[in-house]
Scaffold this active site. Structure first.
Site, mmCIF file in Angstrom:
data_model
loop_
_atom_site.group_PDB
_atom_site.id
_atom_site.type_symbol
_atom_site.label_atom_id
_atom_site.label_comp_id
_atom_site.label_asym_id
_atom_site.label_seq_id
_atom_site.Cartn_x
_atom_site.Cartn_y
_atom_site.Cartn_z
ATOM 1 N N ARG A 61 0.808 -1.138 0.033
ATOM 2 C CA ARG A 61 -0.041 0.020 0.057
ATOM 3 C C ARG A 61 0.878 1.301 -0.116
ATOM 4 O O ARG A 61 0.109 2.151 -0.068
ATOM 5 C CB ARG A 61 -0.983 0.117 1.268
ATOM 6 N N ASP A 304 -1.890 -12.758 -1.487
ATOM 7 C CA ASP A 304 -2.717 -11.696 -1.924
ATOM 8 C C ASP A 304 -3.080 -11.058 -0.774
ATOM 9 O O ASP A 304 -4.314 -10.248 -0.444
ATOM 10 C CB ASP A 304 -3.909 -12.036 -2.656
HETATM 11 O O1 DOR Z 1 -9.219 -8.760 -3.150
HETATM 12 C C1 DOR Z 1 -8.543 -8.106 -3.820
HETATM 13 N N1 DOR Z 1 -7.927 -6.932 -2.985
HETATM 14 N N2 DOR Z 1 -7.971 -8.664 -4.919
HETATM 15 C C2 DOR Z 1 -7.047 -8.190 -5.653
HETATM 16 O O2 DOR Z 1 -6.811 -8.469 -6.845
HETATM 17 C C3 DOR Z 1 -6.580 -6.626 -5.370
HETATM 18 C C4 DOR Z 1 -6.727 -6.647 -3.885
HETATM 19 C C5 DOR Z 1 -6.910 -5.298 -3.270
HETATM 20 O O3 DOR Z 1 -5.787 -4.382 -3.591
HETATM 21 O O4 DOR Z 1 -7.201 -4.726 -2.376
#
Ligand code: DOR
Length: 440
Positions: A61, A304
């Site tokens: 982030r 992820d």
């Molecule tokens: O659930 C998700 N959140 N899938 C993604 O591909 C992106 C991610 C995010 O950046 O929050």
């Protein structure tokens, strides 16, 4: 600064128990060793020694969304979960689509010291899907980017995808595709099926993922490039990847811990902690994903890790953000789903959570795990520990875990990154102890 660590009586992956001496960032010796003066001694009796874990899919982030996570807080979460390297996704603000941004993210990782941070470069400028980003400049930069992804968004234009694959093939890079056909998923909120109808939420058909994977494995074959598929979530996707591998296409695939354990049934309570992209699917899909990880069709587990502030999750399902945090819980979920079921052993865990992701990301230092002379990236896990997972087990800035209230096995007791203890006695060490800069 401590430069020597003695790990005593750890269970090694090849069988048997050994002591490990770590000195000046390397595995210095193994066997039956005598403690030396001034050395930090870790009693690893009952602990399994794994190579440091490597995540190919982490959202840190920073820059831009520091209310959700920073490089510092995200790498502390990574260390807590046993990770010594993370690949940081490009959907920051500004987007990681230039050499300047990727160098900044890598440098922050180096300064903090909790884990190696390897930036992922965007495929397209601003993730807009219209023009290729400065792929060559990012590859040649000090960050030496090898993985490129518009994750969160699909590279939907087939010609752009072809050009991106051709470009990265020139220097051994890889495109990590977020497989989601955008027109088939407009407004989608959860897996498409009887349950989405019952709940009145717009459905996300499996074919939207599968159609892109089918297209892209054929494109990768056509241009002779490496393709990686992010967060595979359906049984149909597994079939396509299996077919592509049998045909000799250079494709790799990842599955997330949450897709190995959770199903769409969790959407029933409209609790947005369970809202994720791609969505949680059916029981049949979970079983196909586990079988694919066991037989090698799916190469790796990637978290992820997608932190979001509470206001983005504690709201109506349709308004909530997609994503779940996962760094701290990944190893426990994989132990629960794959080891307890007898489908993988600890040596396989080292492969799917360390060696193979490092190899896909072209990350050096992970190809001779725990060998004498290799960089000392080590994770010591107590497989007999169990706990009821809660937000108090998290070490990042956000608390959107889908596992709260579940009993999960295993606990990371120590993490060693480049010879430095980042987790000791099950707790993340503070920045002063790590000998790096304080604060965020
Ligand atoms: O659930 C998700 N959140 N899938 C993604 O591909 C992106 C991610 C995010 O950046 O929050």
């Amino acid at each position: 600064m401590v430069t020597s660590i003695l790990v005593r009586a750890a269970a090694m992956l090849g069988g048997g128990r050994e002591d490990l001496r770590i000195r000046d960032g390397e595995i210095a010796s193994r066997g039956s060793l005598t403690p030396e003066r001034g050395e930090t001694v870790i009693d690893a009796d009952g602990l399994v020694a794994l190579p440091g874990l490597v995540d190919l899919h982490t959202h840190l982030r920073e820059p831009g969304f520091e209310a959700s996570e920073t490089v510092l807080t995200g790498t502390r979460a990574a260390a807590a979960g046993g990770f010594t390297a993370v690949h940081a996704m490009a959907n920051t603000s500004p987007v990681a689509d230039t050499a300047g941004v990727v160098e900044q993210v890598a440098r922050l990782g180096d300064e903090h010291g909790y884990a190696t941070v390897r930036p992922i470069g965007a495929v397209t400028v601003g993730l807009a899907g219209e023009r290729l980003a400065e792929i060559g400049a990012m590859a040649r930069s000090r960050a030496a980017v090898r993985v490129f992804s518009d994750d969160g968004l699909c590279v939907a234009d087939p010609l752009l995808m072809r050009r991106a694959l051709e470009y990265v093939a020139t220097f051994g890079g890889v495109i990590a595709q977020h497989a989601q056909e955008p027109r088939l998923t407009e407004g989608a909120q959860m897996n498409e099926g009887a349950l989405s109808g019952e709940l009145g939420l717009a459905g996300w058909p499996a074919v939207a993922e599968e159609a892109i994977i089918a297209r892209d494995v054929l494109l990768a074959e056509h241009v002779g490039a490496r393709l990686h598929i992010c967060h595979v979530s359906t049984a149909g996707s597994v079939d396509i990847v299996r077919w592509a591998k049998a045909r000799g296409i250079s494709v790799t695939a990842e599955v997330t811990p949450h897709h190995l354990l959770l199903t769409e049934e969790l959407a029933r309570g409209y609790d947005a902690r369970f809202k994720v992209n791609p969505p949680l699917r059916r029981d049949e899909d979970v079983h196909a994903l586990r079988a694919a990880l066991a037989d090698g069709t799916i190469d790796i587990v990637a978290t992820d890790h997608a932190p979001h502030p509470s206001e983005a999750k504690e709201c109506a399902w349709a308004e909530a953000a997609f994503g779940m945090v996962g760094l701290e819980s990944a190893l426990s979920v994989v132990q629960h789903t794959m080891i307890e079921s007898g489908m993988l052993d600890w040596a396989d865990i080292a492969r799917v959570l360390s060696e193979a992701p490092a190899s896909i990301g072209r990350l050096d230092g992970y190809d001779a795990p725990l060998a004498i002379g290799a960089p000392a990236h080590v994770t010591l896990v107590d497989p007999t520990a169990a706990r009821t997972w809660s937000t108090s087990d998290l070490r990042g800035r956000s608390s959107n875990t889908p596992f709260a209230g579940r009993v999960l096995p295993g606990r990371v007791m120590a993490t060693i990154h480049a010879g430095a203890l980042t987790v000791s006695d099950g707790e993340v060490v503070d920045a002063a102890e790590l000998g790096t800069k304080e604060g965020d």
